[in-house]
Motif scaffolding. Structure first.
Motif, PDB file in Angstrom:
ATOM      1  N   ALA A 238       0.829  -1.206   0.000  1.00 17.24           N
ATOM      2  CA  ALA A 238       0.000   0.000   0.000  1.00 17.24           C
ATOM      3  C   ALA A 238       0.861   1.253   0.000  1.00 17.24           C
ATOM      4  O   ALA A 238       0.547   2.242  -0.688  1.00 17.24           O
ATOM      5  N   LEU A 239       1.961   1.218   0.746  1.00 22.24           N
ATOM      6  CA  LEU A 239       2.855   2.368   0.782  1.00 22.24           C
ATOM      7  C   LEU A 239       3.491   2.608  -0.588  1.00 22.24           C
ATOM      8  O   LEU A 239       3.632   3.748  -1.023  1.00 22.24           O
ATOM      9  N   ARG A 240       3.865   1.523  -1.252  1.00 19.72           N
ATOM     10  CA  ARG A 240       4.496   1.667  -2.572  1.00 19.72           C
ATOM     11  C   ARG A 240       3.517   2.211  -3.615  1.00 19.72           C
ATOM     12  O   ARG A 240       3.931   2.737  -4.646  1.00 19.72           O
ATOM     13  N   ALA A 241       2.213   2.100  -3.331  1.00 18.18           N
ATOM     14  CA  ALA A 241       1.204   2.597  -4.268  1.00 18.18           C
ATOM     15  C   ALA A 241       0.882   4.076  -4.044  1.00 18.18           C
ATOM     16  O   ALA A 241       0.066   4.645  -4.781  1.00 18.18           O
ATOM     17  N   LEU A 242       1.511   4.696  -3.040  1.00 18.01           N
ATOM     18  CA  LEU A 242       1.257   6.109  -2.802  1.00 18.01           C
ATOM     19  C   LEU A 242       1.643   6.942  -4.028  1.00 18.01           C
ATOM     20  O   LEU A 242       2.644   6.647  -4.694  1.00 18.01           O
ATOM     21  N   PRO A 243       0.869   7.976  -4.341  1.00 16.20           N
ATOM     22  CA  PRO A 243       1.180   8.771  -5.532  1.00 16.20           C
ATOM     23  C   PRO A 243       2.457   9.588  -5.365  1.00 16.20           C
ATOM     24  O   PRO A 243       2.792  10.009  -4.252  1.00 16.20           O
ATOM     25  N   PHE A 244       3.162   9.785  -6.450  1.00 17.33           N
ATOM     26  CA  PHE A 244       4.358  10.620  -6.543  1.00 17.33           C
ATOM     27  C   PHE A 244       5.539  10.089  -5.729  1.00 17.33           C
ATOM     28  O   PHE A 244       6.512  10.796  -5.489  1.00 17.33           O
ATOM     29  N   LEU A 245       5.463   8.829  -5.324  1.00 15.39           N
ATOM     30  CA  LEU A 245       6.542   8.209  -4.566  1.00 15.39           C
ATOM     31  C   LEU A 245       7.743   7.963  -5.485  1.00 15.39           C
ATOM     32  O   LEU A 245       7.589   7.460  -6.595  1.00 15.39           O
ATOM     33  N   THR A 246       8.943   8.307  -5.010  1.00 17.42           N
ATOM     34  CA  THR A 246      10.153   8.023  -5.789  1.00 17.42           C
ATOM     35  C   THR A 246      11.049   6.997  -5.105  1.00 17.42           C
ATOM     36  O   THR A 246      11.692   6.202  -5.772  1.00 17.42           O
ATOM     37  N   THR A 247      11.110   7.014  -3.781  1.00 17.82           N
ATOM     38  CA  THR A 247      11.846   5.981  -3.054  1.00 17.82           C
ATOM     39  C   THR A 247      11.089   5.650  -1.775  1.00 17.82           C
ATOM     40  O   THR A 247      10.335   6.480  -1.247  1.00 17.82           O
ATOM     41  N   LEU A 248      11.304   4.427  -1.276  1.00 13.52           N
ATOM     42  CA  LEU A 248      10.653   3.992  -0.033  1.00 13.52           C
ATOM     43  C   LEU A 248      11.615   3.118   0.747  1.00 13.52           C
ATOM     44  O   LEU A 248      12.249   2.216   0.189  1.00 13.52           O
ATOM     45  N   ASP A 249      11.725   3.377   2.050  1.00 12.42           N
ATOM     46  CA  ASP A 249      12.527   2.547   2.946  1.00 12.42           C
ATOM     47  C   ASP A 249      11.737   2.336   4.230  1.00 12.42           C
ATOM     48  O   ASP A 249      11.303   3.307   4.873  1.00 12.42           O
ATOM     49  N   VAL A 250      11.510   1.069   4.582  1.00 10.44           N
ATOM     50  CA  VAL A 250      10.792   0.718   5.811  1.00 10.44           C
ATOM     51  C   VAL A 250      11.765   0.001   6.725  1.00 10.44           C
ATOM     52  O   VAL A 250      12.338  -1.030   6.360  1.00 10.44           O
ATOM     53  N   SER A 251      11.985   0.555   7.904  1.00 16.48           N
ATOM     54  CA  SER A 251      12.873  -0.037   8.900  1.00 16.48           C
ATOM     55  C   SER A 251      12.098  -0.203  10.193  1.00 16.48           C
ATOM     56  O   SER A 251      11.868   0.771  10.918  1.00 16.48           O
ATOM     57  N   GLY A 252      11.638  -1.442  10.460  1.00 18.89           N
ATOM     58  CA  GLY A 252      10.766  -1.657  11.610  1.00 18.89           C
ATOM     59  C   GLY A 252       9.460  -0.944  11.386  1.00 18.89           C
ATOM     60  O   GLY A 252       8.761  -1.177  10.399  1.00 18.89           O
ATOM     61  N   ARG A 253       9.146  -0.003  12.262  1.00 19.16           N
ATOM     62  CA  ARG A 253       7.909   0.759  12.129  1.00 19.16           C
ATOM     63  C   ARG A 253       8.174   2.182  11.618  1.00 19.16           C
ATOM     64  O   ARG A 253       7.263   2.996  11.554  1.00 19.16           O
ATOM     65  N   THR A 254       9.421   2.445  11.271  1.00 14.95           N
ATOM     66  CA  THR A 254       9.793   3.773  10.745  1.00 14.95           C
ATOM     67  C   THR A 254       9.825   3.733   9.223  1.00 14.95           C
ATOM     68  O   THR A 254      10.445   2.853   8.629  1.00 14.95           O
ATOM     69  N   VAL A 255       9.137   4.687   8.619  1.00 12.76           N
ATOM     70  CA  VAL A 255       9.049   4.765   7.159  1.00 12.76           C
ATOM     71  C   VAL A 255       9.733   6.042   6.695  1.00 12.76           C
ATOM     72  O   VAL A 255       9.489   7.130   7.227  1.00 12.76           O
ATOM     73  N   ARG A 256      10.606   5.885   5.703  1.00  9.37           N
ATOM     74  CA  ARG A 256      11.266   7.039   5.075  1.00  9.37           C
ATOM     75  C   ARG A 256      11.033   6.941   3.578  1.00  9.37           C
ATOM     76  O   ARG A 256      11.264   5.887   2.986  1.00  9.37           O
ATOM     77  N   LEU A 257      10.580   8.029   2.993  1.00 13.62           N
ATOM     78  CA  LEU A 257      10.313   8.009   1.551  1.00 13.62           C
ATOM     79  C   LEU A 257      10.634   9.360   0.951  1.00 13.62           C
ATOM     80  O   LEU A 257      10.832  10.349   1.654  1.00 13.62           O
ATOM     81  N   GLN A 258      10.705   9.362  -0.373  1.00 10.94           N
ATOM     82  CA  GLN A 258      10.849  10.605  -1.115  1.00 10.94           C
ATOM     83  C   GLN A 258       9.686  10.719  -2.081  1.00 10.94           C
ATOM     84  O   GLN A 258       9.231   9.712  -2.644  1.00 10.94           O
ATOM     85  N   SER A 259       9.228  11.952  -2.262  1.00 10.24           N
ATOM     86  CA  SER A 259       8.067  12.191  -3.110  1.00 10.24           C
ATOM     87  C   SER A 259       8.285  13.443  -3.943  1.00 10.24           C
ATOM     88  O   SER A 259       8.860  14.426  -3.469  1.00 10.24           O
ATOM     89  N   SER A 260       7.803  13.404  -5.171  1.00  9.03           N
ATOM     90  CA  SER A 260       7.878  14.588  -6.025  1.00  9.03           C
ATOM     91  C   SER A 260       6.714  15.543  -5.775  1.00  9.03           C
ATOM     92  O   SER A 260       6.699  16.652  -6.315  1.00  9.03           O
ATOM     93  N   ASP A 261       5.744  15.127  -4.969  1.00  9.53           N
ATOM     94  CA  ASP A 261       4.643  16.000  -4.540  1.00  9.53           C
ATOM     95  C   ASP A 261       4.271  15.592  -3.125  1.00  9.53           C
ATOM     96  O   ASP A 261       3.387  14.752  -2.903  1.00  9.53           O
ATOM     97  N   ALA A 262       4.979  16.150  -2.142  1.00  8.67           N
ATOM     98  CA  ALA A 262       4.825  15.719  -0.756  1.00  8.67           C
ATOM     99  C   ALA A 262       3.407  15.925  -0.247  1.00  8.67           C
ATOM    100  O   ALA A 262       2.873  15.096   0.498  1.00  8.67           O
ATOM    101  N   ASP A 263       2.750  17.026  -0.647  1.00  7.48           N
ATOM    102  CA  ASP A 263       1.391  17.293  -0.160  1.00  7.48           C
ATOM    103  C   ASP A 263       0.431  16.179  -0.587  1.00  7.48           C
ATOM    104  O   ASP A 263      -0.364  15.682   0.222  1.00  7.48           O
ATOM    105  N   ALA A 264       0.506  15.791  -1.869  1.00  9.25           N
ATOM    106  CA  ALA A 264      -0.392  14.741  -2.368  1.00  9.25           C
ATOM    107  C   ALA A 264      -0.078  13.401  -1.720  1.00  9.25           C
ATOM    108  O   ALA A 264      -0.988  12.620  -1.413  1.00  9.25           O
TER     109      ALA A 264
END
Length: 302
Positions: A238-264
């Motif tokens: 579900a996280l990988r399906a987020l719009p405008f996502l460019t990278t995703l890293d899940v470490s335990g319960r901490t999620v770090r991602l990059q987005s080209s449209d953070a608001d969306a």
């Protein structure tokens, strides 16, 4: 009209089938502190060799202060600190620095050069008995033995400890404050972010980005988002399906991602029924922006 210290006009340089510099056009001006960034093989060292007249371009022109590079260097207008080339064996640091001062058309006193580079205490030590960081400081002393208008540095702080690096950059800031142009290639992107007022990003011999560190970060067109998820299974799909996502890293319960449209992306995150804790949204650091820009170029040209 602003004086051009360094001018590249449609410069190319190839080694066999490999084009190390590809149509490079740029200009540097007095008082600028410029960082030259790029992955291995980007053409940084070849660019510096062309600038210093150590190599000639296959096409295009390279100028220093409106003249041929070698003419400007013979006139003492350029000081250079390169990765290649060792120090002379069986001579002391003071003897090396004295030779550099004797050869410069506008030399500084030897004692002043030694002190500026932080090598006074090792002045009587033989050059072939120096540590890596000490050798780098001696190379810097040789590059600043006289009153040059342009200082060129290739990976200058390699081998230096943190304290020595900080002192080194403080000295370089003084040089720039006196109106000199400083151009340095580095793999330490935090140095470029902290020191340079202009950043050039090379990739496969071409100039991908040219601007302040803030402008380079903005050019990457992405923002960092980090948060913690409450207890329960983490649905990465579900996280990988987020719009405008460019990278995703899940470490335990901490999620770090990059987005080209953070608001969306954040809006859709709540739309998934998730309630992130410790949510942070920030611009990319220079390192992340550098990776994003070069990765996008790799994808475009592959």
């Amino acid at each position: 009209m602003t004086t051009t210290v360094v001018g590249f006009d449609q410069v190319t340089k190839s080694y066999g089938d490999v084009r190390a510099v590809d149509g490079l056009t740029l200009a540097l001006h007095p008082g600028e502190t410029v960082a030259l960034l790029g992955p291995n093989g980007a053409g940084k060292s070849t660019t510096l060799d062309l600038l210093l007249g150590l190599k000639r371009p296959d096409s295009g022109t390279v100028g220093l202060f409106g003249t041929e590079p070698r003419e400007a260097i013979v006139a003492g207008r350029v000081g250079a600190m390169l990765q290649s080339g060792g120090l002379m064996d069986e001579v002391t640091v003071a003897e090396l620095v004295r030779l550099a001062c004797d050869l410069h058309p506008r030399p500084y006193p030897v004692s002043e050069v030694l002190a500026r580079a932080g090598v006074t205490q090792i002045a009587d030590r033989r050059a072939d008995k120096l540590s890596g960081g000490q050798a780098q400081r001696v190379r810097f002393a040789l590059a600043t033995a006289g009153d040059s208008d342009l200082i060129v540095l290739d990976e200058p702080t390699t081998g230096m400890d943190v304290t020595t690096r900080q002192a080194f950059w403080a000295t370089l800031r003084e040089q720039a404050d006196q109106g000199r142009t400083v151009l340095f290639a580095t793999h330490y992107l935090e140095e470029a972010d902290a020191i340079a007022d202009r950043v050039l990003v090379l990739h496969r011999g071409r100039l991908l980005a040219d601007g302040t560190a803030a402008e380079i970060k903005a050019k990457a067109g992405a923002r960092r988002i980090s948060f913690d998820l409450p207890d329960g299974p983490v649905d990465e799909a579900a996280l990988r399906a987020l719009p405008f996502l460019t990278t995703l890293d899940v470490s335990g319960r901490t999620v770090r991602l990059q987005s080209s449209d953070a608001d969306a992306t954040v809006h859709s995150l709540y739309g998934l029924g998730l309630y992130p804790r410790n949510l942070e949204v920030a611009g990319l650091g220079l390192e992340q922006a550098f990776v994003a820009i070069t990765t996008a170029e790799e994808a475009r040209t592959s």
